[in-house]
Design a protein around this motif. Structure first.
Motif, mmCIF file in Angstrom:
data_model
loop_
_atom_site.group_PDB
_atom_site.id
_atom_site.type_symbol
_atom_site.label_atom_id
_atom_site.label_comp_id
_atom_site.label_asym_id
_atom_site.label_seq_id
_atom_site.Cartn_x
_atom_site.Cartn_y
_atom_site.Cartn_z
ATOM 1 N N CYS A 157 -2.614 -26.280 29.409
ATOM 2 C CA CYS A 157 -3.317 -25.571 30.480
ATOM 3 C C CYS A 157 -2.380 -24.681 31.305
ATOM 4 O O CYS A 157 -2.767 -23.629 31.804
ATOM 5 C CB CYS A 157 -4.021 -26.572 31.390
ATOM 6 N N HIS A 185 -8.165 -22.324 23.192
ATOM 7 C CA HIS A 185 -8.028 -23.256 24.317
ATOM 8 C C HIS A 185 -9.271 -23.212 25.215
ATOM 9 O O HIS A 185 -9.795 -24.237 25.637
ATOM 10 C CB HIS A 185 -6.772 -22.942 25.129
ATOM 11 N N CYS A 203 -9.805 -24.775 32.566
ATOM 12 C CA CYS A 203 -9.229 -23.438 32.427
ATOM 13 C C CYS A 203 -10.323 -22.374 32.444
ATOM 14 O O CYS A 203 -10.134 -21.284 32.967
ATOM 15 C CB CYS A 203 -8.390 -23.335 31.155
ATOM 16 N N CYS A 246 -11.593 -26.233 26.923
ATOM 17 C CA CYS A 246 -11.063 -26.690 28.205
ATOM 18 C C CYS A 246 -11.911 -26.169 29.361
ATOM 19 O O CYS A 246 -11.835 -25.006 29.733
ATOM 20 C CB CYS A 246 -9.619 -26.257 28.382
ATOM 21 N N TRP A 286 -3.931 -29.969 32.860
ATOM 22 C CA TRP A 286 -4.311 -30.214 34.252
ATOM 23 C C TRP A 286 -4.127 -31.697 34.571
ATOM 24 O O TRP A 286 -4.587 -32.554 33.819
ATOM 25 C CB TRP A 286 -5.763 -29.803 34.506
HETATM 26 ZN ZN LIG Z 1 -6.835 -25.926 29.918
#
Ligand SMILES: [Zn+2]
Lengths: 201, 99
Positions: free
Chosen positions: B21, B48, B55, B52, A115
């Motif tokens: 991502c 992930h 996400c 994260c 991101w």
């Molecule tokens: Zn991510």
């Protein structure tokens, strides 16, 4: 117990179509193509095709279901046309397409594909997820209309008609992997648009 | 290669254990529908999402959107203008009488 007569119970009453179904068909169309003029034309085309084909109506489905099935066919034809047009002039019809790097870091830089920062998902306001019909719908339609047309087709068929990926790919003539890329990009864009215009805390 | 083909290629060829991502969001949308990803994809995604937060948020919001979009279309109503309806009626009637 009386045995029901073996007749087809459904019949057509074209004189009443406009009063009974015009708004419904219009709603159906507009939520899938997000273009009022095109939706209006589709409703008209649907009635005309229905009149032409009324002798083929077997009475197995009711009138409304039958009319919707005709409209649906027409929407898919339009989707197909948009998909073809997209291939012919990729640039022009993709003016609204938001690029991946709007969301994610460059594939060549540091932490590629993560991101990027300014368009990251933000927490949403709780009360906005409790639906307030009219307003949300208006914004949903506005956001949908910003997608490239070919994406809107895929998006509506999946989220509004609940169609499987196989049938969408078949009807629109796109590959499965292309389908997932379209879903991915359309969802990123819709999420962002709705966040900015509706869900923002 | 057109734009989408380029991306199709990206996802087909580069999904490994360590997702970025872009790949993670792609896979979690795919998972919404196909339910079962490959073993590798499944674990890479799980890993992930364990660290994260963006996400994870994306996954949650995507589910909210699916629900809201489905409901909205089923219950909302648009209306044609009376003027347009009158035109349609005229058209239908002239068709009925003509044939
Ligand atoms: Zn991510």
């Amino acid at each position: 117990m009386a045995i029901p007569a073996p007749t087809s119970t459904h019949k057509l009453e074209p004189e009443k179509w406009v009063d009974n179904y015009a708004d419904y068909l219009f709603t159906y169309a507009i939520s899938r193509i997000s273009d009022e003029d095109e939706a209006r034309d589709l409703v008209q085309d649907t009635f005309l095709s229905a009149l032409k084909g009324k002798d083929n109506f077997k009475g197995e489905a009711n009138e409304k279901t039958w009319l919707v099935s005709i409209l649906k066919r027409k929407i898919i034809d339009l989707y197909r046309k948009n998909a073809v047009r997209k291939e012919q002039s990729f640039e022009e019809s993709d003016s609204y397409k938001v690029a991946y790097d709007h969301y994610f870091r460059d594939d060549d830089g540091s932490r590629p594909g993560h991101w990027a920062g300014k368009n990251n998902p933000q927490p949403w306001s709780e009360q906005k997820t409790n639906l307030e019909q009219g307003e949300f719908r208006r914004i949903l339609v506005a956001c949908l209309s910003k997608l490239p047309k070919a994406w809107t087709s895929v998006f509506s068929m999946k989220f509004m008609d609940d169609e499987s990926s196989e049938s969408i790919c078949k009807e629109l003539g796109i590959s499965t992997s292309n389908y997932w890329v379209i879903i991915h990009r359309a969802k990123l864009q819709m999420r962002e648009c709705l966040e900015k215009n509706w869900f923002k805390a | 290669m057109s734009g989408d083909d380029k991306h199709t290629h990206y996802f087909a060829s580069t999904i490994g254990w360590n997702l970025c991502c872009k790949q993670a969001t792609y896979l979690l949308l795919k998972k919404e529908e196909v339910k079962e990803l490959s073993f590798k994809e499944e674990w890479a995604l799980k890993f992930h999402l364990s660290f994260c937060k963006f996400c994870k948020l994306f996954r949650k919001q995507s589910a909210i959107l699916n629900q809201m979009i489905g409901k909205t279309v089923l219950t909302s109503k648009a209306q044609l203008l009376q003027r347009d309806k009158d035109k349609l009626k005229l058209l239908i009637n002239s068709n009925l009488n003509g044939n």
